[in-house]
Motif scaffolding. Structure first.
Motif, PDB file in Angstrom:
ATOM      1  N   GLU A  84       0.925  -1.295  -0.034  1.00  0.00           N
ATOM      2  CA  GLU A  84       0.173   0.012  -0.207  1.00  0.00           C
ATOM      3  C   GLU A  84       0.792   1.325  -0.169  1.00  0.00           C
ATOM      4  OE1 GLU A  84      -3.635   0.233   0.336  1.00  0.00           O
ATOM      5  OE2 GLU A  84      -3.735  -1.863  -0.055  1.00  0.00           O
ATOM      6  N   PRO A  85       0.480   2.391  -0.775  1.00  0.00           N
ATOM      7  CA  PRO A  85       1.266   3.532  -0.788  1.00  0.00           C
ATOM      8  C   PRO A  85       1.533   3.891   0.652  1.00  0.00           C
ATOM      9  CG  PRO A  85      -0.303   3.722  -2.487  1.00  0.00           C
ATOM     10  CD  PRO A  85      -0.700   2.403  -1.574  1.00  0.00           C
ATOM     11  N   GLY A  86       2.824   4.286   0.947  1.00  0.00           N
ATOM     12  CA  GLY A  86       3.344   4.819   2.166  1.00  0.00           C
ATOM     13  C   GLY A  86       3.376   3.884   3.328  1.00  0.00           C
ATOM     14  N   CYS A  87       3.241   2.438   2.998  1.00  0.00           N
ATOM     15  CA  CYS A  87       3.373   1.383   3.904  1.00  0.00           C
ATOM     16  C   CYS A  87       4.778   0.713   4.002  1.00  0.00           C
ATOM     17  CB  CYS A  87       2.314   0.525   4.005  1.00  0.00           C
ATOM     18  SG  CYS A  87       0.589   1.405   4.269  1.00  0.00           S
ATOM     19  N   ASP A  88       5.648   1.490   4.108  1.00  0.00           N
ATOM     20  CA  ASP A  88       7.394   0.857   3.960  1.00  0.00           C
ATOM     21  C   ASP A  88       7.583   0.337   5.292  1.00  0.00           C
ATOM     22  OD1 ASP A  88       7.714   3.029   5.337  1.00  0.00           O
ATOM     23  OD2 ASP A  88       8.680   3.990   3.602  1.00  0.00           O
ATOM     24  N   LEU A  89       8.598  -0.374   5.030  1.00  0.00           N
ATOM     25  CA  LEU A  89       9.288  -0.890   6.456  1.00  0.00           C
ATOM     26  C   LEU A  89       9.495   0.021   7.458  1.00  0.00           C
ATOM     27  CD1 LEU A  89      10.640  -3.224   7.508  1.00  0.00           C
ATOM     28  CD2 LEU A  89      12.565  -2.860   6.716  1.00  0.00           C
ATOM     29  N   ARG A  90       9.886   1.339   7.265  1.00  0.00           N
ATOM     30  CA  ARG A  90      10.005   2.220   8.274  1.00  0.00           C
ATOM     31  C   ARG A  90       8.604   2.651   8.920  1.00  0.00           C
ATOM     32  NH1 ARG A  90      12.603   7.829   6.802  1.00  0.00           N
ATOM     33  NH2 ARG A  90      14.263   6.387   6.754  1.00  0.00           N
ATOM     34  N   TRP A  91       7.561   2.659   8.173  1.00  0.00           N
ATOM     35  CA  TRP A  91       6.376   2.912   8.464  1.00  0.00           C
ATOM     36  C   TRP A  91       5.683   1.678   9.568  1.00  0.00           C
ATOM     37  CZ3 TRP A  91       1.819  -0.017   7.323  1.00  0.00           C
ATOM     38  CH2 TRP A  91       0.554   0.359   7.809  1.00  0.00           C
ATOM     39  N   ILE A  92       5.951   0.291   8.948  1.00  0.00           N
ATOM     40  CA  ILE A  92       5.361  -0.683  10.101  1.00  0.00           C
ATOM     41  C   ILE A  92       6.508  -1.028  11.133  1.00  0.00           C
ATOM     42  CG2 ILE A  92       6.678  -2.458   8.656  1.00  0.00           C
ATOM     43  CD1 ILE A  92       3.051  -2.854   9.904  1.00  0.00           C
ATOM     44  N   SER A  93       7.677  -0.536  10.908  1.00  0.00           N
ATOM     45  CA  SER A  93       8.451  -0.765  12.093  1.00  0.00           C
ATOM     46  C   SER A  93       8.038   0.084  13.190  1.00  0.00           C
ATOM     47  CB  SER A  93       9.753  -0.236  11.835  1.00  0.00           C
ATOM     48  OG  SER A  93      10.398  -1.217  10.924  1.00  0.00           O
ATOM     49  N   GLU A  94       7.530   1.541  12.982  1.00  0.00           N
ATOM     50  CA  GLU A  94       6.891   2.298  14.239  1.00  0.00           C
ATOM     51  C   GLU A  94       5.822   1.798  14.845  1.00  0.00           C
ATOM     52  OE1 GLU A  94       8.424   5.055  15.381  1.00  0.00           O
ATOM     53  OE2 GLU A  94       9.986   4.659  14.218  1.00  0.00           O
ATOM     54  N   ILE A  95       5.008   0.935  13.844  1.00  0.00           N
ATOM     55  CA  ILE A  95       3.672   0.461  14.596  1.00  0.00           C
ATOM     56  C   ILE A  95       4.080  -0.634  15.345  1.00  0.00           C
ATOM     57  CG2 ILE A  95       1.594  -0.586  13.915  1.00  0.00           C
ATOM     58  CD1 ILE A  95       1.411   1.250  11.213  1.00  0.00           C
ATOM     59  N   VAL A  96       4.853  -1.611  14.713  1.00  0.00           N
ATOM     60  CA  VAL A  96       5.053  -2.942  15.604  1.00  0.00           C
ATOM     61  C   VAL A  96       5.891  -2.554  16.972  1.00  0.00           C
ATOM     62  CG1 VAL A  96       4.501  -4.373  13.800  1.00  0.00           C
ATOM     63  CG2 VAL A  96       7.006  -3.664  14.100  1.00  0.00           C
ATOM     64  N   ARG A  97       6.566  -1.529  16.877  1.00  0.00           N
ATOM     65  CA  ARG A  97       7.315  -1.159  18.000  1.00  0.00           C
ATOM     66  C   ARG A  97       6.654  -1.086  19.423  1.00  0.00           C
ATOM     67  NH1 ARG A  97      11.727   3.461  17.309  1.00  0.00           N
ATOM     68  NH2 ARG A  97      11.428   2.295  15.244  1.00  0.00           N
ATOM     69  N   ALA A  98       5.438  -0.787  19.267  1.00  0.00           N
ATOM     70  CA  ALA A  98       4.560  -0.730  20.668  1.00  0.00           C
ATOM     71  C   ALA A  98       4.121  -2.203  21.110  1.00  0.00           C
ATOM     72  CB  ALA A  98       3.570   0.111  20.100  1.00  0.00           C
ATOM     73  N   ALA A  99       4.323  -3.110  20.122  1.00  0.00           N
ATOM     74  CA  ALA A  99       3.833  -4.263  20.719  1.00  0.00           C
ATOM     75  C   ALA A  99       4.557  -5.245  19.966  1.00  0.00           C
ATOM     76  CB  ALA A  99       2.209  -4.610  20.593  1.00  0.00           C
ATOM     77  N   PRO A 100       5.799  -5.442  20.238  1.00  0.00           N
ATOM     78  CA  PRO A 100       6.718  -6.564  19.233  1.00  0.00           C
ATOM     79  C   PRO A 100       6.575  -7.912  19.621  1.00  0.00           C
ATOM     80  CG  PRO A 100       7.857  -5.548  20.918  1.00  0.00           C
ATOM     81  CD  PRO A 100       6.531  -4.810  21.215  1.00  0.00           C
ATOM     82  N   VAL A 101       6.127  -8.370  20.583  1.00  0.00           N
ATOM     83  CA  VAL A 101       5.869  -9.830  20.942  1.00  0.00           C
ATOM     84  C   VAL A 101       4.419 -10.093  20.247  1.00  0.00           C
ATOM     85  CG1 VAL A 101       5.293 -11.615  22.582  1.00  0.00           C
ATOM     86  CG2 VAL A 101       7.141 -10.058  22.945  1.00  0.00           C
ATOM     87  N   HIS A 102       3.515  -9.239  20.335  1.00  0.00           N
ATOM     88  CA  HIS A 102       2.151  -9.521  20.044  1.00  0.00           C
ATOM     89  C   HIS A 102       2.228  -9.244  18.333  1.00  0.00           C
ATOM     90  CE1 HIS A 102      -2.450  -8.515  19.734  1.00  0.00           C
ATOM     91  NE2 HIS A 102      -2.175  -9.576  19.519  1.00  0.00           N
ATOM     92  N   ALA A 103       2.807  -8.616  17.806  1.00  0.00           N
ATOM     93  CA  ALA A 103       3.097  -8.279  16.320  1.00  0.00           C
ATOM     94  C   ALA A 103       3.788  -9.640  15.768  1.00  0.00           C
ATOM     95  CB  ALA A 103       4.021  -7.239  15.995  1.00  0.00           C
TER      96      ALA A 103
END
Length: 69
Positions: free
Chosen positions: A26-45
């Motif tokens: 998806e546009p704008g959904c790159d590795l940097r973007w997803i890394s910021e999201i999963v950082r809040a819950a790495p085990v769950h992600a």
């Protein structure tokens, strides 16, 4: 799908949809973007990634994301 996660840790649906957007390119959904999201819950992600996205296990995107967890 690009957006700011809800207050606190992201919920499962948000994580799953975000990971899906990353894999589907998806546009704008790159590795940097997803890394910021999963950082809040790495085990769950990581659990969601390993159980719900096994079809991508042989891709570079999968390995890159797994390395961030």
């Amino acid at each position: 799908m690009k957006g700011i996660p809800p207050a606190g840790a992201p919920n499962e649906k948000y994580l799953r949809n975000s990971i899906r957007a990353y894999f589907e390119g998806e546009p704008g959904c790159d590795l940097r973007w997803i890394s910021e999201i999963v950082r809040a819950a790495p085990v769950h992600a990581r659990s969601i990634l390993e159980t719900g996205f096994s079809q991508y296990v042989s891709t570079e995107k999968y390995r890159d994301l797994l390395d961030r967890l």
